[in-house]
Design a protein around this motif. Structure first.
Motif, PDB file in Angstrom:
ATOM      1  N   THR A   1       0.856  -1.186   0.000  1.00 37.62           N
ATOM      2  CA  THR A   1       0.000   0.000   0.000  1.00 37.62           C
ATOM      3  C   THR A   1       0.893   1.236   0.000  1.00 37.62           C
ATOM      4  O   THR A   1       1.764   1.385   0.859  1.00 37.62           O
ATOM      5  CB  THR A   1      -0.931   0.003   1.214  1.00 37.62           C
ATOM      6  OG1 THR A   1      -1.725  -1.185   1.193  1.00 37.62           O
ATOM      7  CG2 THR A   1      -1.846   1.220   1.182  1.00 37.62           C
TER       8      THR A   1
ATOM      9  N   ILE B   1       5.779  -0.032 -10.125  1.00 37.74           N
ATOM     10  CA  ILE B   1       6.714  -0.104  -9.007  1.00 37.74           C
ATOM     11  C   ILE B   1       7.933  -0.882  -9.496  1.00 37.74           C
ATOM     12  O   ILE B   1       7.804  -1.827 -10.267  1.00 37.74           O
ATOM     13  CB  ILE B   1       6.055  -0.782  -7.782  1.00 37.74           C
ATOM     14  CG1 ILE B   1       6.964  -0.686  -6.556  1.00 37.74           C
ATOM     15  CG2 ILE B   1       5.633  -2.193  -8.083  1.00 37.74           C
ATOM     16  CD1 ILE B   1       6.290  -1.135  -5.261  1.00 37.74           C
TER      17      ILE B   1
ATOM     18  N   CYS C   1       0.651  -1.174 -10.543  1.00 35.25           N
ATOM     19  CA  CYS C   1      -0.028  -0.527  -9.416  1.00 35.25           C
ATOM     20  C   CYS C   1      -1.415  -0.099  -9.864  1.00 35.25           C
ATOM     21  O   CYS C   1      -1.659   0.149 -11.057  1.00 35.25           O
ATOM     22  CB  CYS C   1       0.754   0.702  -8.941  1.00 35.25           C
ATOM     23  SG  CYS C   1       2.396   0.345  -8.279  1.00 35.25           S
TER      24      CYS C   1
ATOM     25  N   GLN D   1      -2.523   0.855  -4.692  1.00 35.90           N
ATOM     26  CA  GLN D   1      -2.182  -0.511  -4.295  1.00 35.90           C
ATOM     27  C   GLN D   1      -1.253  -1.098  -5.359  1.00 35.90           C
ATOM     28  O   GLN D   1      -1.575  -1.099  -6.542  1.00 35.90           O
ATOM     29  CB  GLN D   1      -3.450  -1.375  -4.181  1.00 35.90           C
ATOM     30  CG  GLN D   1      -3.209  -2.746  -3.589  1.00 35.90           C
ATOM     31  CD  GLN D   1      -3.083  -2.710  -2.080  1.00 35.90           C
ATOM     32  OE1 GLN D   1      -3.636  -1.813  -1.446  1.00 35.90           O
ATOM     33  NE2 GLN D   1      -2.359  -3.632  -1.500  1.00 35.90           N
ATOM     34  N   CYS D   2      -0.082  -1.574  -4.930  1.00 32.52           N
ATOM     35  CA  CYS D   2       0.895  -2.141  -5.850  1.00 32.52           C
ATOM     36  C   CYS D   2       1.179  -3.582  -5.466  1.00 32.52           C
ATOM     37  O   CYS D   2       1.000  -3.988  -4.307  1.00 32.52           O
ATOM     38  CB  CYS D   2       2.207  -1.348  -5.832  1.00 32.52           C
ATOM     39  SG  CYS D   2       2.027   0.384  -6.309  1.00 32.52           S
TER      40      CYS D   2
ATOM     41  N   PHE E   1       9.455   4.058  -8.019  1.00 27.49           N
ATOM     42  CA  PHE E   1       8.260   3.995  -8.846  1.00 27.49           C
ATOM     43  C   PHE E   1       8.520   4.671 -10.186  1.00 27.49           C
ATOM     44  O   PHE E   1       9.300   5.626 -10.275  1.00 27.49           O
ATOM     45  CB  PHE E   1       7.076   4.685  -8.145  1.00 27.49           C
ATOM     46  CG  PHE E   1       6.668   4.008  -6.869  1.00 27.49           C
ATOM     47  CD1 PHE E   1       5.641   3.067  -6.880  1.00 27.49           C
ATOM     48  CD2 PHE E   1       7.313   4.282  -5.677  1.00 27.49           C
ATOM     49  CE1 PHE E   1       5.266   2.439  -5.706  1.00 27.49           C
ATOM     50  CE2 PHE E   1       6.948   3.662  -4.501  1.00 27.49           C
ATOM     51  CZ  PHE E   1       5.918   2.725  -4.518  1.00 27.49           C
TER      52      PHE E   1
END
Length: 1729
Positions: A844, A858, A871, A880-881, A905
C-alpha cells in the motif's frame, strides 16, 4: 596547505597536502636554475582534509599524515612500483635508481633474518565439484622456492561487519572452519555452498609452526617472538563477497623502538582507535603493539611477480630501488641513476626461419657492468644456452630443431619471443630484446609471400613459399618482387547476362606455362555457394579466357549478383587476384517489371524494354525490330503510359504544405521531366528532389487550395502532357478541415511524461503533425481519424494551465484547449516495507497527486537488473501495488535477506520517485515447502488437519513477524489456515478420496503432493439392511439355479443328439465348399488372362490426373478456370496477384510463408494439403525452383524431427506438413510419363482382374460383400445359390448391330446387370464417355403378346386389348406406336409387331416384402432365362415400372397411387399380381443377398442350418491365387530399375540421393532408417495412393468391393517396403496372413531395388534442372496461375499479421523488404471500386 621538506644528495623533496583535499603531492626541487617538478600525486586518506601536522619517521622513510579521523603511514618513495629502467628513471623520483644485476629482494629469500611474510583474507565459494579448492593458487608462486613455506590457519568468520575470531560458531551467524586435506595446500569444503575466510602466512627461512589464536580478542602469538602479539588485519566486509581484500607485506626490522631510534615509544602513534575505520585498499598503517610498519603488496607488483616466475625468470621485480639497497652499487655500471645509463641490447640477425636451427647470433649490449662470470641466452621458455662474451658482444646460438616454436596458418607468419641475457653471477636476467621466428610456408599466395617483411621467396611452378630460393625447381620460377607474381589485373566491369553463352576474358601478367604433367587453367565461379568450374585458355602470359559457358542463379529478387572469380591451374594452384575482380551476373527482367525500371538499369547491361512483349530483356532476346525497343539514351528512350499505383496521404488541409508521396510506374527517368508537371486535385504540387526515385516515386509539396476546391485526382505528366505520357490516379485526393474537440487527461505532472489523447475529426489528414503546449512540443506518437496522442515534456513555466495547439502541415487548428501542469506526485509511505524474493505481495503506497498518473509501476533494481510490477490508483493519496520480483534470481537460493540497490516507482517522467531514499525496503527468502511425504501421497482420515512443513513461512520483519497471504487448495476447495514459521496447519474441507494439494503465496505456486482421505466409520443401518437383503436374494437365486439345472440335465441328451446331426451336415457342406474353392483356383487364372487380352487402357490426360491427386473429390476446381473478379476490380487484383506471384517465386518469402502457416493453431491438416497443392500448381512452370524449395522444406522437416527426439523412422510417415504433401505432388508431376509408359499397364490389368473376378460371383449391392474377395470384411459368409446366365443385348445406339453376349448371374440386381452390359458394350470406351446405368432402362423382349392385362388401382379399371387396331386406331397389324397418355395411364412404345419389352427395375410394384424386409428385384424375380434378349433404352417412366433408382430408397409408396403399369404379356405375369406397396417411411428395410447382420432377425433355431462363417475364408485364398500373377507383375514393374523398356525416372534417383545426403549430414548410418525414409518418401507417399485409387490414373469407376481388394494389395505393398519383422499367428488379421509367405520375397525385391538405385551414378544438378525445365515446358499451361495465386492469397488474408511479423523478424526478408511488398499485395487485393 601542509608542507614537509626533506633533502638528499641530489635534490630536495617537498611534500604538500591540501587542507581541502585527501591528496598528497610529491614535488622535486633541483635548485633555483632548474626549478621544481611535481612527479607523483597519491590519495592518502578516505576523505579530507589533511591536517597541518605531518612528520617523518626516525629513519625518514615514512611520513605520518593525519585527517580528522584517520592516521596513515606513507612511504616517501615507492620505487618498487616501476617495472622497467625507463619507467624508474623517467619518473623523476630522486630516491630511485635502477639496480642492474642485483635487486632489493629476489623471489627466493635465503637469509633467515628477513622473516618477511604475506597475509591475506581469502574468501572462496566451494563449488562442490571436487569438494576442494587450491588455496595456493591465490598467493604468489614463491612457495616453489627452497626454504619458503606456506602455512594456512583456517578461521570461522562472521559474515556481517566485525572482527574475525576463533570463538565458537553461533547458529545462523558463523560458517564452520575448513578441514585440512591430505595436501597441505588443499582444504575440504564441509558444505557445497559454504563461504570461508582463510588467513595465510608465507614465511621465509626456517619453517615456523603457527597455531590458530586462542585468545578471544583474535590476537595471534608468533613463536620465536616472545611476548609479541599481532592483531589480524581487518578488511572491508564487502571484500568477503568481492574476493581477495588485499595483499600485505611486512617489513620486519625485529628491533625494539628504543634500539632503533633511541626515543621513547610514545613517538610511535597509536592508531588503535582508527584501526577499524581504515578500509582504504592501498594504505599503510602501523599495527599497535607490534612496533613495526605493515604495507600492502600492490596488485600490479603481484601480477608482475607471477608472470616472471611463470617464465622461469627473475628480471629484477624490485630493480627500481634506493641506491643503498642495491648490492655493489658503487661498481661501474651496476647502478643507473640517469635514463641514459639504462642497458640497451640488440641482436643480429634479429629474425630467422623456423626451418633454420642453431644459427649463430651476435648480441651487442651497452651500459652493462663487467660480465666476467659469464651470461646465458634465454629464449623465454623455449631454450637456454651459454653465451660467449667478447667485450660488449655476446655470441650464442638459436634454438635447436625441437625447441623452435610451431607457427600455424591462423597465427600469422611469425612469432615474437623475448631474448634475455641472464647473469651467471646473480642468476637474474638483466637485459632483453625481441627476436622473431617466421614461417614462410604459411603463405598460400605469391603476393602475400613476397610481401612478407622476412626473407620469403615464391616458387612459381611449385606454388609454395620458402625462405630458401635454391629449393625452387626452376630458376625462372623464383619470385621475390610483387611485380613478378602471377596475378590478374584490375578489370572495370565483368558483366555476364544469365543463361547466355559467353566467354570471359581477363587481363593478367606473369601467367606460368604449365609444365609437363601439370594441368591447364580453369575459372572457378562460386555462385550462391555452389562452385562452378569452367575450362580456361591461356593465350599468353598476359591473358586468360574462361571458355564459352552460360551461368545462372536462383531467384528473381536480385537483378545482379556479384560472383567471386578465381583462376586456377594444375588443379588447385590459384592465380592472385589483388583487385578482387568479380563477375557480375545479371537478369534484365529481375525486379524490372516496368519500362521505367528497365531503362534505369546500368547502360552496360544492354537491357531494353521490348514493347511487343512488355518485358525487359537483352537486345538479342527481343524478337521485335529495333523500332519496338526502348533503351536508355537511345532513339526511343522515353517510356509511355505512366501509371499511378499508390498515393499517400489521401487527404490533406487546404493550407498546403502536405508532402504527397506518389508511387507508380514509368514516372520519368530524370527529375526535370516531372519538375513542374504534378497536380493534385488541380492544385500545383512542387516535386521534392530528395524524395524523387526515378520511374518509381515522386514526393511533392502541396500548394494552397481555394475554398471551392474539394477533391480531385492526381495528374503527372512525364516531359510533356500528351495522353501517352500522362498518368491520372483512379482515386481522389480530398481537401478536409481538421478540427479539435477535447483532450484527455487535462492535467499531468510538471515533470511531463503524460500520454495526452486529443480528439477531433480529420486528424489523420496531411503528412506531418505537431502538437504544442504553449511554447513546448508534445512529442507526437500516433494518430487516427478522430484522435492524436502525444507525450508531454517537463514544463518550463512551472505549474499552471498552458494552451494546446495542433498543426497539420501548414494548417493551424484553433481550439480553446488547456492542459494543466500540477505538482509532481510524491511518495510518503510504503506499507509494508518488505516482500519475498518472488514478489507479488501487496504494498500500500501513500502519497500525493497519485491520481494524475495513468499507468504507475513499481520497480526494484539490483546489480544492473531491474524488475517492475503494476499498481492500481485508488485515490489521489493511495494506490495498491504488487511488489516486483527481486531482480537477481540466484539470490532466491540464499537464506539471507537482500536489499535492492534501488527501489522506487515509474510515474511518467517523475524522477524524484524513481529511487526512494527514505525507504529501507527489504526482500526476505521465499517460503520453501517440503513434500507431504516421501511418496508424495499422505493418508488422512476425514477431519484430520493437513500440516505442510517448510521454512520461511513468516518473514522475520523488524518489530514482529510479517504475514503473507497464503492460499491452500485441497482439490479445488480452499482450507482455513494457521501459519507458523515452519508449518501451515490446514483444516481440510469435508472431502474423501485423492486430492492434489496446491499452495500459493506471492508469485509462488507449489504442490507438495497429494492427500488421500479415507473413511473408517462403522456401517450405517442402511448398509446393514442392504447387505441382509442382498444375502436373501442370493439364497433365492441359488435355489432357482438348482431347479433349472435339474430340468436342463434332462434335455441335454436330446440336445446332444441334435447337435451331432447338425455337425454331420456341416462337415459335408464344408467339404463341398473346399472342393468348389479348389476347382475355382485351377480354372479362374486362365479365364482372367484370356479375358483381359486386347482391352484398351483409358489413361486420364495430365490435367485430369494431377487434379484428382492434388484435389481429390473436387471436379471443377478454380485453378482450372479463369480468374473470376468483378470487372471494376480486375486490373487491381491482377496487379496484386502478379506482385504476389513474384513473392511466391522468392524462396525466402515462400519458406517463411509456409513455416508461418504451419505454426498457426487454426491451420488444419486439410489446409496444409490444400496449400501444398496450390503452391505446386503455381510452380508447375518452374519445377527447378519448386524442387529447391521442396529440398529446403524436407531438410527442415528432418532437422525438426531429430530435434524433437522423435524416432527417425517416423519421418514422412504421415501427411502432417506442407512439405510431405508437396513431396507427393512432386512425384505426381514427374512420374506421369512412367505411369503411362510402364507401370500403368500392370496396374490396369490388376484392376480389371479384380473387377472381373469379383463379378464372377454374387455381390451384395447393399453391403458390398462378395463371394470372391481379398478382404475379409467384404466377404459373404453364407452359401448363396446362383446360376450364370448369358443374356443377349442389343446395342442401344445401333439396333442393327449384332447382339452382344453378356455373362450375368440370376441373383444380380437390375442395376448390376445394366453395369455389366455397359461394360461389355463400351469395353474400350472411357467411363466418363459412357451412358450412366441410372439413365438407362433394361427391357426384356417377350414373344407372347396375346391376352388382356387387367390392373386394379384406386378409382380406375382399365382393360387393354391386345388388338392394336381397336385400341390405338391403327389399320395395320404391324406398326410402330408412340408413347401416349390417357389420363393416368401411360403406354410404352411398341417397336416390332407382337414383340414387346418389359422394363426391369430394382424396385417396382412387384417387389416382394416380407415382414419389414424388402428384397431388391433380381433376374430370377423376372424369370429371365439363359440366352434371353434384353435391350438398354433411355430412361422411361411407366405406371407398372415405377422408377426408383436408389436401391435404398425410403420414398413413400403414395407416389405410386395414381400410376398403373401397361405391359404386353398377361400370361407371363399372371402369377405376379401387383401388390400394394406399404409406406416406405414406416421403417421397411432393404436387402439383396444377405440381410444386414446388425438386424437381429435370425431365429435361434436357424443356427443349425448355417455353416461356421470362418469356413468361407478359404475363398480369400482362391481369390488371391487367381490374382497372384497380376499382383506380382505390378510389384515387379514398380521395383525394377529398368522394366518394360522404360528407364528409372530421374526424380526417384535424385530424391533418394538427397535423402542419403541428409542422413550423412546428421550422421545417420543405420541402413534401416535410410530404407524407411525412402519407403516413406516414394512407396507410401505415391505408389500406395495410386494402387488404392486407380481412378486417379484411369478413366474408370471403382466399386466398394474393388476398393477393399485394392486396399489389401496396397497394405501388402507397404509391408513389403518395411524393415520390421511382423510376427504372425492365428489371431493376426486375415489380410496379413493372406500374403505372409509372399512378403519376404517382395522385401528382397525392394532391397534389390534400393541397392540398384544407390549404385547408379549420381544425377548432377545441371542434368536434373534440364529435366525439370523440360517437364515444366511440356505442361506449362495446364493450370490457371492467377486462380491458383488467388486461392493461396486467401490464406494470406487470414494470417496477414502473423506472416508480416515473421517476415519482419527474418534477416533475409528484411534485406529484401518482403514485408513491405506483401503489404503492397494486401493493399491491391483489398482496394474497393
Amino acid at each position: 596547505m601542509s608542507v614537509a621538506v626533506r633533502g638528499n644528495g641530489r635534490a630536495s623533496e617537498r611534500c604538500s597536502g591540501e587542507q581541502t583535499s585527501a591528496l598528497w603531492e610529491k614535488i622535486r626541487v633541483d635548485g633555483p636554475s632548474r626549478g621544481a617538478l611535481q612527479y607523483e600525486t597519491i590519495q592518502v586518506v578516505d576523505n579530507g582534509p589533511i591536517l597541518r601536522d605531518m612528520a617523518f619517521s626516525a629513519d625518514q622513510h615514512f611520513l605520518y599524515v593525519m585527517s580528522e579521523s584517520q592516521l596513515t603511514s606513507v612511504p616517501v618513495e615507492a620505487c618498487e612500483q616501476y617495472s622497467s629502467c625507463n619507467e624508474c628513471l623517467g619518473s623523476g623520483d630522486p630516491h630511485c635508481g635502477w639496480c642492474v644485476l642485483h635487486s632489493m629482494a629476489s623471489e627466493c629469500i635465503e637469509t633467515e633474518a628477513m622473516g618477511t611474510w604475506f597475509a591475506t583474507w581469502l574468501p572462496k565459494y566451494c563449488t562442490g565439484d571436487s569438494g576442494q579448492f587450491d588455496l595456493a593458487s591465490l598467493v604468489p608462486r614463491l612457495i616453489d622456492c627452497p626454504g619458503v613455506y606456506l602455512s594456512h590457519l583456517p578461521l570461522p568468520c562472521i559474515l556481517n561487519q566485525g572482527p574475525c575470531n576463533s570463538s565458537p560458531p553461533r547458529e545462523g551467524s558463523l560458517t564452520p572452519g575448513l578441514t585440512p586435506a591430505s595436501d597441505p595446500r588443499l582444504f575440504s569444503c564441509p558444505n557445497p555452498l559454504a563461504f570461508f575466510t582463510v588467513w595465510s602466512v608465507l614465511s621465509f627461512g626456517p619453517r615456523q609452526t603457527l597455531t590458530p589464536p586462542s585468545v578471544p580478542s583474535g590476537e595471534w602469538r608468533v613463536p620465536g617472538e616472545q611476548g609479541r602479539l599481532c592483531r589480524p588485519w581487518l578488511c572491508d566486509p564487502e571484500g568477503l563477497v568481492g574476493g581477495v581484500c588485499g595483499w600485505l607485506r611486512e617489513r620486519n626490522t625485529l628491533k625494539r623502538e628504543t634500539e632503533a631510534s633511541g626515543q621513547n615509544s610514545s613517538h610511535v602513534p597509536d592508531c588503535h582507535r582508527d584501526l577499524l575505520k581504515n578500509r582504504q585498499p592501498y594504505m599503510t598503517q602501523p599495527i599497535p603493539h607490534c612496533h613495526r610498519a605493515v604495507t600492502e603488496l600492490r596488485p600490479y607488483e603481484y601480477a608482475s611477480l607471477r608472470a616472471q616466475h611463470k617464465a622461469g625468470l627473475s628480471p629484477n621485480p624490485f630493480g627500481c630501488t634506493r641506491k643503498e639497497k642495491c648490492e655493489r652499487s658503487s661498481e661501474p655500471r651496476r647502478f643507473a641513476s640517469d635514463i641514459k645509463q639504462c642497458v640497451r641490447l640488440s641482436v643480429h640477425p634479429n629474425n630467422i626461419s623456423v626451418s633454420q636451427y642453431s644459427v649463430m647470433l651476435v648480441l651487442e649490449a651497452h651500459n652493462v657492468p663487467e660480465l666476467s662470470a659469464g651470461v646465458n641466452c634465454t629464449f623465454e621458455d623455449l631454450a637456454e644456452m651459454d653465451g660467449l662474451v667478447e667485450g660488449n658482444r655476446i655470441t650464442c646460438s638459436s634454438p635447436a630443431e625441437k625447441e623452435v616454436p610451431r607457427i600455424v596458418v591462423d597465427q600469422g607468419d611469425h612469432q615474437i619471443v623475448q631474448l634475455y641475457l641472464k647473469s651467471k653471477e646473480t642468476g637474474l636476467a638483466f637485459a632483453n630484446t625481441s627476436f622473431v621466428f617466421y614461417n614462410c610456408s604459411v603463405h598460400k599466395s605469391c603476393l602475400s609471400c613476397v610481401g612478407s617483411p622476412y626473407q620469403c621467396h615464391w616458387c612459381k611452378y611449385r606454388h609454395t613459399c620458402t625462405h630458401d630460393p635454391s629449393s625452387c625447381s626452376f630458376q625462372e620460377g623464383r619470385v621475390k618482387q610483387p611485380e613478378e607474381c602471377p596475378q590478374l589485373l584490375p578489370a572495370d566491369h565483368i558483366l555476364v547476362p544469365v543463361n547466355v553463352v559467353k566467354p570471359i576474358t581477363l587481363r593478367a601478367k606473369n601467367l606460368p606455362q604449365p609444365q609437363s604433367g601439370q594441368r591447364g587453367y580453369e575459372c572457378v565461379l562460386t555462385i550462391q555457394g555452389v562452385e562452378q568450374r569452367v575450362p580456361a585458355l591461356r593465350f599468353n602470359s598476359s591473358s586468360v579466357q574462361c571458355q564459352n559457358t552460360s551461368y545462372s542463379y536462383d531467384g528473381m529478387e536480385m537483378s545482379s549478383l556479384p560472383v567471386d572469380l578465381t583462376v586456377i591451374w594444375n588443379g588447385d594452384f590459384s592465380i592472385d587476384n589483388p583487385a578482387q575482380n568479380k563477375v557480375h551476373l545479371y537478369k534484365c527482367d529481375a525486379r524490372r517489371e516496368s519500362c521505367g525500371l528497365c531503362l534505369k538499369a546500368d547502360p552496360l547491361f544492354g537491357c531494353v524494354w521490348c514493347k511487343g512483349e512488355n518485358r525487359c530483356s537483352l537486345k538479342q532476346h527481343c524478337p521485335h525490330p529495333q523500332s519496338m525497343w526502348l533503351e536508355h539514351n537511345g532513339i526511343n528512350s522515353k517510356c509511355t503510359h505512366p501509371k499511378i499505383t499508390k498515393i499517400t496521404p489521401m487527404r490533406g488541409p487546404r493550407d498546403g504544405g502536405t508532402l504527397v508521396t506518389i508511387r507508380g510506374e514509368n514516372l520519368g527517368l530524370d527529375f526535370s521531366e516531372i519538375q513542374d508537371h504534378v497536380k493534385v486535385a488541380d492544385v500545383q504540387c512542387a516535386p521534392v528532389l530528395e524524395g524523387y526515385i526515378p520511374a518509381e516515386q515522386i514526393v511533392c509539396e502541396m500548394g494552397k487550395a481555394q475554398p471551392s476546391q474539394f477533391a480531385g485526382n492526381i495528374q503527372v505528366c512525364v516531359g510533356e502532357c500528351r495522353p501517352e505520357f500522362m498518368a491520372k490516379s483512379s482515386k481522389y485526393y480530398y481537401f478536409v478541415v481538421p478540427r479539435l474537440s477535447s483532450l484527455k487527461p487535462s492535467r499531468g505532472p510538471v515533470s511531463g511524461g503524460t500520454i495526452v489523447n486529443i480528439t477531433g475529426s480529420n486528424l489523420d489528414a496531411g503528412s506531418n503533425v505537431s502538437i504544442m503546449f504553449k511554447d513546448q512540443k508534445c512529442t507526437f506518437q500516433r494518430r487516427g481519424g478522430q484522435w492524436i496522442t502525444c507525450r508531454s515534456h517537463a514544463s518550463l513555466q512551472g505549474y499552471g494551465n498552458v494552451s494546446v495547439s495542433v498543426f497539420v502541415d501548414k494548417a493551424n487548428i484553433h481550439k480553446d484547449l488547456k492542459f494543466e501542469y500540477v505538482e509532481d506526485p510524491t511518495i510518503t509511505k510504503l506499507e509494508p516495507e518488505w516482500s519475498i524474493f518472488s514478489g507479488n505481495t501487496p504494498v500500500t503506497v501513500t502519497g500525493t497527486n497519485l491520481d494524475i498518473i495513468q499507468n504507475p509501476l513499481i520497480r526494484a533494481k539490483y546489480k544492473n537488473m531491474e524488475t517492475v510490477n503494476t499498481c492500481q490508483v485508488l485515490s489521489p493519496t493511495i494506490m495498491q501495488c504488487m511488489a516486483p520480483e527481486f531482480p537477481n534470481s540466484p539470490s532466491r537460493q540464499k537464506e539471507v535477506p537482500e536489499r535492492p540497490d534501488e527501489f522506487g516507482f515509474i510515474l511518467d517522467n517523475v524522477q524524484s520517485v524513481l529511487a526512494l531514499n527514505n525507504t529501507s525496503f527489504i526482500y526476505f527468502p521465499n517460503p520453501v515447502f517440503e513434500p507431504v511425504s516421501v511418496s508424495g501421497v499422505q493418508e488422512l482420515k476425514p477431519g484430520s488437519p493437513i500440516i505442510l512443513k517448510g521454512r520461511n513461512f513468516l518473514p522475520p520483519v523488524p518489530g514482529g513477524n510479517g504475514k503473507l497471504n497464503y492460499t491452500v487448495l485441497i482439490g479445488d476447495k480452499p482450507c482455513t489456515l494457521t501459519v507458523s514459521d515452519t508449518q501451515l496447519l490446514c483444516e481440510s474441507p469435508n472431502l474423501t478420496g485423492r486430492h492434489k494439494v496446491l499452495a500459493r503465496v506471492g508469485g509462488i505456486e507449489f504442490s507438495p503432493g497429494v492427500v488421500h482421505i479415507t473413511s473408517d466409520s462403522p456401517l450405517s443401518s442402511t448398509a446393514v439392511i442392504s447387505i441382509a437383503g442382498a444375502g436373501g436374494l442370493l439364497i433365492f437365486f441359488i435355489v432357482i439355479v438348482l431347479i433349472a439345472y435339474k430340468r436342463k440335465s434332462r434335455e441335454s441328451d436330446l440336445t446332444l443328439k441334435r447337435l451331432q446331426m447338425q455337425m454331420d451336415n456341416l462337415e459335408s457342406r464344408v467339404a463341398l465348399e473346399c472342393k468348389e474353392a479348389f476347382a475355382e483356383l485351377q480354372t479362374d487364372i486362365h479365364e482372367l488372362t484370356s479375358d483381359l487380352d486386347g482391352a484398351g487402357i483409358p489413361f486420364l490426360d495430365y490435367r485430369a490426373y494431377t487434379m484428382r491427386v492434388l484435389f481429390p473429390g473436387i471436379e471443377e476446381h478454380p485453378v482450372l478456370r479463369d480468374l473470376e473478379v468483378p470487372g471494376y476490380r480486375q486490373e487491381q487484383v491482377e496487379k496484386g496477384l502478379k506482385l504476389f506471384g513474384q513473392l511466391i517465386n522468392n524462396k525466402v518469402f515462400l519458406l517463411s510463408f509456409i513455416r508461418t502457416l504451419e505454426s498457426q493453431r487454426g491451420f488444419s491438416m486439410r489446409d496444409r494439403g490444400n496449400v501444398a497443392s496450390l503452391i505446386m500448381t503455381v510452380l508447375q512452370s518452374k519445377l527447378e525452383y519448386a524442387t529447391d524449395v521442396l529440398k529446403h522444406l524436407v531438410s527442415d522437416l528432418i532437422d525438426k524431427n531429430l530435434e524433437s527426439k522423435n524416432h527417425p523412422k517416423l519421418l514422412l510417415r504421415r501427411t502432417e506438413s506442407v512439405a510431405e504433401k508437396m513431396l507427393t505432388n512432386w512425384f505426381t508431376f514427374l512420374l506421369y510419363k512412367f505411369l503411362k509408359e510402364c507401370a500403368g499397364e500392370p496396374l490396369f490389368s490388376l484392376f480389371c482382374a479384380i473387377k472381373q473376378q469379383m463379378e464372377k460371383g454374387p455381390i451384395d449391392s447393399i453391403t458390398g460383400e462378395a463371394r470372391y474377395s481379398l478382404s475379409e470384411d467384404k466377404l459373404i459368409r453364407q452359401q448363396i445359390d446362383y446360376k450364370t446366365l448369358v443374356v443377349n443385348c442389343m446395342h442401344p445406339d445401333n439396333e442393327k448391330s449384332p447382339e452382344v453376349q453378356v455373362k450375368a448371374l440370376n441373383c444380380d440386381t437390375i442395376s448390376q446387370v445394366k453395369e455389366k452390359i455397359l461394360d461389355a458394350i463400351y469395353k474400350n470406351v472411357p467411363y466418363s464417355h459412357r451412358p450412366r446405368a441410372s439413365d438407362m432402362d433394361l427391357g426384356q423382349r417377350n414373344d407372347d403378346v396375346g391376352g388382356v392385362y387387367e390392373f386394379t388401382l384406386p378409382r380406375v379399371r382399365v382393360c387393354v386389348s391386345a388388338f392394336h387396331k381397336r385400341i390405338l386406331g391403327s389399320p395395320e397389324p404391324r406398326h410402330s406406336l408412340r408413347l401416349r397418355s390417357w389420363g393416368q395411364i401411360k403406354i410404352m412404345e411398341w417397336r416390332q409387331g407382337r414383340v414387346v419389352r418389359v422394363i426391369l427395375q430394382d424396385e417396382d410394384v412387384t417387389t416382394k416384402i416380407e415382414a419389414d424386409w424388402k428384397r431388391l428385384n433380381i433376374l430370377s424375380h423376372y424369370q429371365v432365362t439363359d440366352n434371353a434378349v434384353v435391350a438398354l433404352v433411355p430412361k422411361q417412366v411407366t405406371a407398372y415400372n415405377s422408377v426408383n433408382n436408389s436401391t435404398v430408397s425410403r420414398t413413400s409408396a403414395s407416389k405410386y397411387e395414381n400410376m398403373i403399369k401397361y405391359t404386353g404379356s398377361p400370361d407371363s405375369l399372371r402369377s405376379r399380381t401387383p401388390m400394394i406397396t406399404p409406406d416406405l417411411e414406416s421403417g421397411v428395410k432393404v436387402w439383396h443377398l444377405v440381410k444386414n447382420h446388425e438386424h437381429g432377425d435370425q431365429k435361434e433355431g436357424d443356427r443349425g442350418s448355417k455353416m461356421v462363417s470362418e469356413i468361407y475364408l478359404t475363398r480369400l485364398l482362391a481369390t488371391k491365387g487367381t490374382l497372384q500373377k497380376f499382383v506380382d507383375d505390378l510389384f515387379e514393374t514398380i521395383f525394377s530399375t529398368a522394366h518394360r523398356g522404360s528407364a528409372l525416372p530421374l526424380a526417384i534417383k535424385y530424391m533418394f540421393d538427397f535423402l542419403d545426403e541428409q542422413a550423412d549430414k546428421h550422421n545417420i548410418h543405420d541402413p534401416h532408417v535410410r530404407h524407411t525414409w525412402k519407403s516413406n518418401c516414394l512407396p507410401l507417399r505415391f505408389w500406395v495412393n495410386v494402387i488404392k485409387n486407380p481412378q486417379f490414373v484411369f478413366d474408370i469407376h471403382k466399386s466398394s468391393i474393388t476398393d477393399a481388394c485394392l486396399s489389401v494389395v496396397a497394405q501388402t505393398f507397404m509391408d513389403s517396403c518395411s524393415t520390421s519383422e511382423h510376427r504372425l499367428g492365428k489371431d493376426s488379421p486375415s489380410n496379413k496372413l493372406l500374403y505372409a509367405k509372399d512378403i519376404p520375397s517382395y522385401k528382397s525385391w525392394v532391397e534389390r531395388y534400393y541397392s540398384d538405385i544407390n549404385k547408379m551414378p549420381a544425377i548432377s544438378d545441371q542434368d536434373m534442372n534440364a529435366y525439370l525445365a523440360e517437364q515444366s515446358r511440356m505442361h506449362m499451361n495446364e493450370f490457371n496461375t492467377m486462380s491458383s495465386l488467388s486461392e493461396i492469397y486467401s490464406y494470406v488474408s487470414k494470417y496477414t499479421e502473423e506472416i508480416v511479423s515473421a517476415l519482419e523478424q527474418d534477416d533475409g526478408a528484411r534485406k529484401q523488404r518482403l514485408a513491405y511488398k506483401l503489404e503492397q499485395v494486401v493493399a491491391f487485393m483489398s482496394l474497393d471500386s
